[in-house]
Design a protein around this motif. Structure first.
Motif, mmCIF file in Angstrom:
data_model
loop_
_atom_site.group_PDB
_atom_site.id
_atom_site.type_symbol
_atom_site.label_atom_id
_atom_site.label_comp_id
_atom_site.label_asym_id
_atom_site.label_seq_id
_atom_site.Cartn_x
_atom_site.Cartn_y
_atom_site.Cartn_z
ATOM 1 N N LEU A 53 -3.161 23.037 -16.218
ATOM 2 C CA LEU A 53 -2.468 23.126 -17.497
ATOM 3 C C LEU A 53 -0.963 23.216 -17.326
ATOM 4 N N ASP A 54 -0.277 22.542 -18.240
ATOM 5 C CA ASP A 54 1.177 22.619 -18.290
ATOM 6 C C ASP A 54 1.544 23.942 -18.952
ATOM 7 N N ILE A 55 2.630 24.533 -18.523
ATOM 8 C CA ILE A 55 3.059 25.811 -19.086
ATOM 9 C C ILE A 55 3.806 25.617 -20.403
ATOM 10 N N THR A 56 4.693 24.621 -20.457
ATOM 11 C CA THR A 56 5.616 24.489 -21.589
ATOM 12 C C THR A 56 5.169 23.406 -22.562
ATOM 13 N N MET A 57 3.996 23.592 -23.151
ATOM 14 C CA MET A 57 3.501 22.631 -24.137
ATOM 15 C C MET A 57 3.935 23.035 -25.533
ATOM 16 N N VAL A 58 4.031 22.053 -26.408
ATOM 17 C CA VAL A 58 4.286 22.301 -27.825
ATOM 18 C C VAL A 58 3.007 22.879 -28.421
ATOM 19 N N GLY A 59 3.146 23.769 -29.378
ATOM 20 C CA GLY A 59 1.971 24.415 -29.957
ATOM 21 C C GLY A 59 1.536 25.544 -29.038
ATOM 22 N N MET A 60 0.259 25.582 -28.702
ATOM 23 C CA MET A 60 -0.231 26.598 -27.782
ATOM 24 C C MET A 60 0.307 26.300 -26.391
ATOM 25 N N ASP A 61 1.082 27.226 -25.834
ATOM 26 C CA ASP A 61 1.627 26.981 -24.503
ATOM 27 C C ASP A 61 0.578 27.288 -23.438
ATOM 28 N N GLY A 62 0.899 26.941 -22.215
ATOM 29 C CA GLY A 62 -0.049 27.110 -21.124
ATOM 30 C C GLY A 62 -0.402 28.552 -20.830
ATOM 31 N N LEU A 63 0.532 29.459 -21.056
ATOM 32 C CA LEU A 63 0.255 30.870 -20.829
ATOM 33 C C LEU A 63 -0.835 31.362 -21.774
ATOM 34 N N ILE A 78 -11.365 27.867 -12.500
ATOM 35 C CA ILE A 78 -10.130 27.866 -11.715
ATOM 36 C C ILE A 78 -9.006 27.387 -12.628
ATOM 37 N N LEU A 79 -7.940 28.174 -12.713
ATOM 38 C CA LEU A 79 -6.801 27.814 -13.544
ATOM 39 C C LEU A 79 -5.621 27.457 -12.646
ATOM 40 N N VAL A 80 -5.044 26.284 -12.919
ATOM 41 C CA VAL A 80 -3.931 25.781 -12.126
ATOM 42 C C VAL A 80 -2.771 25.459 -13.059
ATOM 43 N N ALA A 81 -1.646 26.146 -12.873
ATOM 44 C CA ALA A 81 -0.441 25.830 -13.637
ATOM 45 C C ALA A 81 0.218 24.618 -12.994
ATOM 46 N N VAL A 82 0.474 23.606 -13.801
ATOM 47 C CA VAL A 82 1.162 22.390 -13.351
ATOM 48 C C VAL A 82 2.347 22.217 -14.287
ATOM 49 N N THR A 83 3.550 22.458 -13.795
ATOM 50 C CA THR A 83 4.690 22.471 -14.692
ATOM 51 C C THR A 83 5.960 21.985 -14.023
ATOM 52 N N GLY A 84 6.863 21.528 -14.824
ATOM 53 C CA GLY A 84 8.168 21.135 -14.330
ATOM 54 C C GLY A 84 9.106 22.312 -14.198
ATOM 55 N N SER A 85 8.694 23.464 -14.706
ATOM 56 C CA SER A 85 9.522 24.661 -14.647
ATOM 57 C C SER A 85 9.485 25.265 -13.248
ATOM 58 N N PRO A 86 10.617 25.776 -12.771
ATOM 59 C CA PRO A 86 10.651 26.378 -11.432
ATOM 60 C C PRO A 86 9.919 27.714 -11.407
ATOM 61 N N PRO A 87 9.511 28.168 -10.227
ATOM 62 C CA PRO A 87 8.744 29.416 -10.134
ATOM 63 C C PRO A 87 9.486 30.657 -10.621
ATOM 64 N N ASP A 88 10.821 30.607 -10.698
ATOM 65 C CA ASP A 88 11.554 31.781 -11.172
ATOM 66 C C ASP A 88 11.731 31.801 -12.694
ATOM 67 N N ASP A 89 11.227 30.785 -13.392
ATOM 68 C CA ASP A 89 11.252 30.774 -14.859
ATOM 69 C C ASP A 89 10.377 31.928 -15.352
ATOM 70 N N PRO A 90 10.854 32.732 -16.297
ATOM 71 C CA PRO A 90 10.068 33.883 -16.774
ATOM 72 C C PRO A 90 8.669 33.512 -17.276
ATOM 73 N N ARG A 91 8.521 32.363 -17.944
ATOM 74 C CA ARG A 91 7.192 31.955 -18.430
ATOM 75 C C ARG A 91 6.266 31.676 -17.254
ATOM 76 N N VAL A 92 6.800 31.064 -16.208
ATOM 77 C CA VAL A 92 5.984 30.755 -15.037
ATOM 78 C C VAL A 92 5.592 32.051 -14.326
ATOM 79 N N ARG A 93 6.556 32.948 -14.130
ATOM 80 C CA ARG A 93 6.255 34.228 -13.462
ATOM 81 C C ARG A 93 5.182 34.995 -14.225
ATOM 82 N N GLU A 94 5.262 34.976 -15.545
ATOM 83 C CA GLU A 94 4.261 35.663 -16.359
ATOM 84 C C GLU A 94 2.883 35.026 -16.196
ATOM 85 N N THR A 95 2.857 33.732 -15.969
ATOM 86 C CA THR A 95 1.602 33.010 -15.812
ATOM 87 C C THR A 95 0.922 33.328 -14.486
ATOM 88 N N PHE A 96 1.691 33.705 -13.464
ATOM 89 C CA PHE A 96 1.123 33.959 -12.140
ATOM 90 C C PHE A 96 -0.009 34.981 -12.157
#
Length: 118
Positions: A53-63, A78-96
């Motif tokens: 799943l992409d993290i930064t989707m319109v509507g319901m986001d990946g998180l 199994i959940l896999v974040a696939v995103t263009g956002s870098p690992p230090d992006d707060p949304r990505v860190r929250e998803t970890f």
């Protein structure tokens, strides 16, 4: 490896379609979903083994999508974040805390092969 059901959830149709096509060529049943709501609805009748799943989707986001999949299926998916956002992006860190794996776009064939070994 047995055939797995994998959802590729991304609001970019090209990204979802191309990754789903690659997974299909690898022998898996891959389904492109263009939003979180679509993936959750499909999962009610065809439960996936893995959701990419992409993290930064319109509507319901990946998180939120990851949270809902965890709530409904626990660790059985199994959940896999696939995103263009870098690992230090707060949304990505929250998803970890919710996802099992993180891949930064573009996903490589080597990453996919490690995730789904033959």
């Amino acid at each position: 490896m047995d055939q797995l059901t994998v959802y590729v959830v991304d609001d970019s149709r090209d990204a979802a379609d191309s990754l789903a096509m690659l997974l299909g060529l690898m022998g898996h049943q891959a389904r492109a979903c263009y939003g979180g709501e679509e993936a959750l609805a499909l999962a009610q009748t065809d439960r996936p083994h893995c959701v990419m799943l992409d993290i930064t989707m319109v509507g319901m986001d990946g998180l939120e999508l990851a949270r809902q999949f965890r709530e409904q299926f626990g660790d059985d998916v199994i959940l896999v974040a696939v995103t263009g956002s870098p690992p230090d992006d707060p949304r990505v860190r929250e998803t970890f805390v919710t996802v099992d794996h993180y891949f930064q776009k573009p996903v490589t064939l080597e990453q996919i092969q490690k995730l789904f070994p033959a």
